[in-house]
Scaffold this motif. Structure first.
Motif, short mmCIF file in Angstrom:
data_model
loop_
_atom_site.label_atom_id
_atom_site.label_comp_id
_atom_site.label_asym_id
_atom_site.label_seq_id
_atom_site.Cartn_x
_atom_site.Cartn_y
_atom_site.Cartn_z
N ARG A 228 6.88 14.78 9.10
CA ARG A 228 5.82 14.43 8.16
C ARG A 228 6.42 14.18 6.79
O ARG A 228 7.40 14.81 6.40
N ILE A 229 5.83 13.25 6.06
CA ILE A 229 6.31 12.92 4.72
C ILE A 229 5.40 13.49 3.65
O ILE A 229 5.84 14.19 2.74
N ALA A 230 4.10 13.18 3.74
CA ALA A 230 3.21 13.51 2.64
C ALA A 230 1.79 13.73 3.13
O ALA A 230 1.43 13.38 4.26
N GLU A 231 0.99 14.32 2.26
CA GLU A 231 -0.44 14.49 2.50
C GLU A 231 -1.21 13.88 1.34
O GLU A 231 -0.74 13.87 0.19
N PHE A 232 -2.41 13.39 1.64
CA PHE A 232 -3.33 12.90 0.63
C PHE A 232 -4.57 13.78 0.67
O PHE A 232 -5.33 13.72 1.64
N PRO A 233 -4.78 14.60 -0.33
CA PRO A 233 -5.96 15.48 -0.30
C PRO A 233 -7.25 14.68 -0.41
O PRO A 233 -7.29 13.60 -1.00
N ASN A 234 -8.29 15.20 0.21
CA ASN A 234 -9.62 14.59 0.15
C ASN A 234 -10.54 15.43 -0.72
O ASN A 234 -10.34 16.65 -0.87
N VAL A 235 -11.55 14.79 -1.26
CA VAL A 235 -12.47 15.48 -2.17
C VAL A 235 -13.90 15.05 -1.86
O VAL A 235 -14.16 13.90 -1.49
N MET A 236 -14.81 15.99 -1.96
CA MET A 236 -16.25 15.72 -1.79
C MET A 236 -16.81 15.37 -3.15
O MET A 236 -16.72 16.17 -4.10
N VAL B 235 13.82 1.69 16.23
CA VAL B 235 12.48 1.24 15.86
C VAL B 235 11.61 2.47 15.62
O VAL B 235 11.42 3.29 16.52
N LEU B 236 11.12 2.60 14.39
CA LEU B 236 10.30 3.74 14.00
C LEU B 236 8.96 3.26 13.47
O LEU B 236 8.79 2.10 13.13
N LEU B 237 8.01 4.17 13.38
CA LEU B 237 6.65 3.82 12.95
C LEU B 237 6.19 4.77 11.84
O LEU B 237 6.36 5.97 11.95
N VAL B 238 5.60 4.19 10.80
CA VAL B 238 4.90 5.00 9.81
C VAL B 238 3.47 5.16 10.30
O VAL B 238 2.71 4.19 10.35
N GLY B 239 3.10 6.36 10.71
CA GLY B 239 1.77 6.63 11.24
C GLY B 239 1.03 7.62 10.36
O GLY B 239 1.64 8.33 9.55
N GLY B 240 -0.27 7.66 10.53
CA GLY B 240 -1.07 8.56 9.70
C GLY B 240 -2.16 9.25 10.49
O GLY B 240 -2.31 9.06 11.71
N ALA B 241 -2.94 10.06 9.78
CA ALA B 241 -4.03 10.78 10.41
C ALA B 241 -5.05 9.83 11.02
O ALA B 241 -5.70 10.16 12.02
N GLY C 216 0.80 -1.21 0.00
CA GLY C 216 0.00 0.00 0.00
C GLY C 216 0.84 1.27 0.00
O GLY C 216 2.07 1.24 -0.10
N SER C 217 0.15 2.40 0.13
CA SER C 217 0.84 3.69 0.10
C SER C 217 1.77 3.85 1.29
O SER C 217 2.81 4.53 1.20
N PHE C 218 1.44 3.23 2.44
CA PHE C 218 2.32 3.33 3.61
C PHE C 218 3.66 2.66 3.33
O PHE C 218 4.69 3.09 3.84
N ASP C 219 3.64 1.61 2.53
CA ASP C 219 4.89 0.96 2.17
C ASP C 219 5.80 1.88 1.36
O ASP C 219 7.02 1.91 1.56
N VAL C 220 5.21 2.64 0.44
CA VAL C 220 6.00 3.57 -0.37
C VAL C 220 6.67 4.60 0.54
O VAL C 220 7.87 4.88 0.41
N ASN C 221 5.90 5.14 1.49
CA ASN C 221 6.46 6.12 2.42
C ASN C 221 7.58 5.51 3.27
O ASN C 221 8.61 6.14 3.49
N SER C 222 7.37 4.28 3.73
CA SER C 222 8.37 3.65 4.59
C SER C 222 9.66 3.37 3.84
O SER C 222 10.76 3.52 4.38
N ARG C 223 9.54 3.00 2.57
CA ARG C 223 10.75 2.68 1.81
C ARG C 223 11.52 3.93 1.41
O ARG C 223 12.74 3.87 1.21
N ILE C 224 10.84 5.05 1.32
CA ILE C 224 11.56 6.31 1.14
C ILE C 224 12.47 6.55 2.33
O ILE C 224 13.63 6.97 2.19
#
Length: 329
Positions: free
Chosen positions: A125-133, A93-99, A46-54
């Motif tokens: 912080r690494i990245a944001e994912f915008p939300n849309v209505m 030991v680190l954690l990829v966490g999100g909102a 998933g997208s968390f994997d991409v962030n963690s591998r960065i």
């Protein structure tokens, strides 16, 4: 002997000597002989994997430290969070966490095996994912105010979908219900895809979602985007207004991803890791990798990220309280 000692003292007290000493780089806080494990609370791919591998790639390339990704999925990221909260605070030991895991979950769940506000250190912080209505194209509304006006005419109210109860997307819909005053009923799904199908079919009338999940349908014309929840318009949807522009103030919501460590980490270790992450995100390769998952690079220092994270926890706690969302015991 006295002359030599006096000469040494003068050299030590010379401003140039002092400045040179201060200019020496601080010793690395991370132990280069230890492997750094970056824990992800979700299944691989998933997208968390991409962030963690960065992050792991950056640690190897910038510091020469061996770093690996370790997936510990389950309970919406809680298993991974619990593991990291009890780890040594030496940065290994680190954690990829999100909102979701660090903003919404503590607002929804009371009996977590850790104290989110107390047991973690915000690193960067690494990245944001915008939300849309979004609404279905069978809806008579073409903007947010038209949707609100139409919703008020519906005797049975309207249904809004989400990826699941207790997610940030669910609470974003609840926030819209509070801000708009509409009679809205939450319909949870097991993921975004089935919710989108029901939105297209008219079985639900509106939903908020991460842009990557619905961008194809918006471009293809099967969903209509009414507003984005970011603070400014998105380059990928330049004609879609922000919620503020659409007449709904105080409605900036983004899903973010960042790196946490256990509580009580050495500030120099935190700074070292934060600098590594920021440099990786700023690189053309890092930005390209984030674009593959439709993420917006959003580097933030440890202090800035800490403020964002804690404000998110407070905001979602208020939404849960004001919307009378059922809290898990």
């Amino acid at each position: 002997m006295r002359r030599a000692f006096a000469s040494l003292i003068l050299n030590v007290l010379t401003p140039g000597f002092v400045l040179a000493a201060l200019a020496q780089p601080a010793a690395a806080q991370l132990d280069p002989t230890r492997t750094v494990r970056v824990i992800v609370g979700y299944a691989p791919g998933g997208s968390f994997d991409v962030n963690s591998r960065i992050v792991t790639d950056a640690l190897r390339e910038q510091l020469g430290i061996n770093a690996i990704v370790e997936n510990r999925p389950g309970a919406g990221g809680t298993i991974a969070s619990d593991y990291v909260s009890k780890a040594s605070p030496d940065g290994s030991v680190l954690l990829v966490g999100g909102a979701g895991s660090h903003g919404v979950t503590p607002a929804i769940r009371r009996n977590l095996p850790f104290d989110t506000a107390r047991d973690f250190t915000a690193i960067g912080r690494i990245a944001e994912f915008p939300n849309v209505m979004v609404i279905g194209t069978n809806s008579p509304a073409h903007n947010v105010q038209e949707f609100i006006a139409w919703g008020r005419t519906q005797p049975s109210g309207i249904n809004f979908g989400s990826q699941g109860a207790g997610t940030s997307i669910h609470l974003t819909g609840e926030m819209f219900r509070l801000r708009s005053g509409l009679a809205m009923t939450h319909v949870p799904y097991r993921g975004s895809a089935p919710a989108v199908l029901d939105l297209q079919a008219g079985r639900i009338q509106v939903m908020f979602d991460n842009l990557p999940n619905v961008f194809g349908q918006i471009q293809g014309g099967s969903l209509r985007a009414l507003a984005v929840t970011s603070g400014s318009r998105l380059p990928s949807l330049p004609d879609v207004p922000t919620m503020a522009e659409a007449g709904v103030p105080d409605f900036v919501v983004t899903s973010w991803v960042g790196i946490f460590g256990p509580a009580r980490m050495n500030p120099r270790t935190v700074q070292q890791l934060s600098d590594v992450i920021a440099k990786a995100i700023a690189s053309p390769e890092g930005q390209a990798r984030l674009r593959t998952i439709s993420a917006t690079p959003a580097p933030a220092s440890a202090a800035e990220f800490n403020a964002v994270w804690r404000a998110d926890m407070q905001r979602w706690s208020e939404v849960v309280r004001d919307a009378n969302v059922e809290v898990e015991e």
